[in-house]
Design a protein around this motif. Structure first.
Motif, short mmCIF file in Angstrom:
data_model
loop_
_atom_site.label_atom_id
_atom_site.label_comp_id
_atom_site.label_asym_id
_atom_site.label_seq_id
_atom_site.Cartn_x
_atom_site.Cartn_y
_atom_site.Cartn_z
N VAL A 1 3.73 55.75 124.69
CA VAL A 1 3.76 57.64 124.14
C VAL A 1 4.85 58.24 125.16
O VAL A 1 5.62 59.16 124.43
N SER A 2 4.41 58.49 126.68
CA SER A 2 4.64 58.87 127.30
C SER A 2 6.23 59.26 127.45
O SER A 2 7.54 60.09 127.77
N ILE B 1 8.49 57.43 125.12
CA ILE B 1 8.79 57.97 123.65
C ILE B 1 9.38 59.10 123.58
O ILE B 1 10.32 60.10 123.69
N GLN B 2 8.05 60.22 124.69
CA GLN B 2 8.22 61.38 124.38
C GLN B 2 9.75 61.98 125.92
O GLN B 2 10.45 62.99 125.41
N GLU B 3 9.43 61.43 126.85
CA GLU B 3 10.33 61.69 127.64
C GLU B 3 12.24 61.57 127.19
O GLU B 3 12.86 61.86 127.35
N ALA C 1 3.86 60.15 117.26
CA ALA C 1 4.40 59.96 118.69
C ALA C 1 6.03 60.85 118.36
O ALA C 1 6.28 61.37 119.56
N ALA C 2 6.20 59.67 117.74
CA ALA C 2 8.05 59.89 118.18
C ALA C 2 9.11 60.64 116.58
O ALA C 2 8.57 60.78 116.03
N ASP C 3 10.05 60.46 116.69
CA ASP C 3 11.56 61.08 116.45
C ASP C 3 11.71 60.43 115.38
O ASP C 3 11.33 61.01 114.23
N GLY D 1 13.29 59.24 119.86
CA GLY D 1 11.95 57.93 120.26
C GLY D 1 12.08 57.44 118.96
O GLY D 1 12.19 57.78 118.28
N ALA E 1 8.37 56.52 131.54
CA ALA E 1 8.15 57.37 131.73
C ALA E 1 8.90 58.22 132.53
O ALA E 1 10.45 58.09 132.69
#
Length: 190
Positions: free
Chosen positions: A62-63, A65-67, A85-87, A71, A38
């Protein structure tokens, strides 16, 4: 780059590492902690100011992908945490090419339609004004004065706004007198 090398580079040679990482077409980080991944995405975003995409297939991604701006999560053996957690979520890594091409094409089509709409709208409005202006110059209207029948509205559609502040007509003189009176009264009250 692996986790220990990444941490050493970020601690001691952050600027040089970011220069090399930005010159590379792709940065792959393996055996890194989730916070390191991240942090890497965040640094690339801040350093370049460009959009970033992160691709991951497990809970440790996950972190990262969210950053990222975009994602991409892959459903895999490690579970569905990354895909949730991804787009965008895909079943296989090979589907990412199709996903990027499809959404890139859609974005291109939407942008071109918007630009065509703006051009045609302006053209239609200009043609309507050019056709209607000779017909309306002889008709009486609340906005017609000596200056409005000369073709000026074709070039200055904001003329009614400026007319409120001009002192050419007697009604505008009264408007300015009343406005000055109100402003003077406000200053006297202070």
């Amino acid at each position: 780059i692996d986790g220990t090398s990444l941490q050493f580079c970020l601690d001691h040679y952050q600027r040089q590492f970011l220069d090399y990482a930005c010159e590379a077409p792709v940065v792959i980080a393996c055996r890194c902690s989730p916070t390191q991944k991240a942090e890497m995405v965040r640094l690339i975003k801040e350093y370049t100011g460009k959009r970033t995409a992160a691709i991951g297939d497990g809970g440790n991604d996950v972190s990262m992908i969210q950053e990222a701006h975009v994602g991409l999560g892959i459903v895999g053996k490690e579970g569905k945490q990354a895909s949730l957690a991804a787009d965008f979520s895909v079943d296989q890594f090979s589907f990412i090419t199709r996903l990027i091409l499809w959404h890139g094409r859609n974005s291109y089509i939407r942008s071109s339609r918007l630009s065509q709409f703006v051009i045609h709208r302006g053209l239609i409005i200009a043609i309507i004004q050019a056709v209607f202006l000779p017909c309306s110059s002889t008709l009486p209207s609340p906005f017609s004065t000596a200056g409005c029948s000369s073709g000026m509205p074709l070039f200055t559609p904001w003329r009614p706004f400026f007319r409120l502040c001009s002192t050419r007509m007697s009604t505008n003189r009264w408007f300015c007198i009343i406005l000055n009176f109100i402003e003077t009264c406000k200053k006297a009250d202070r």
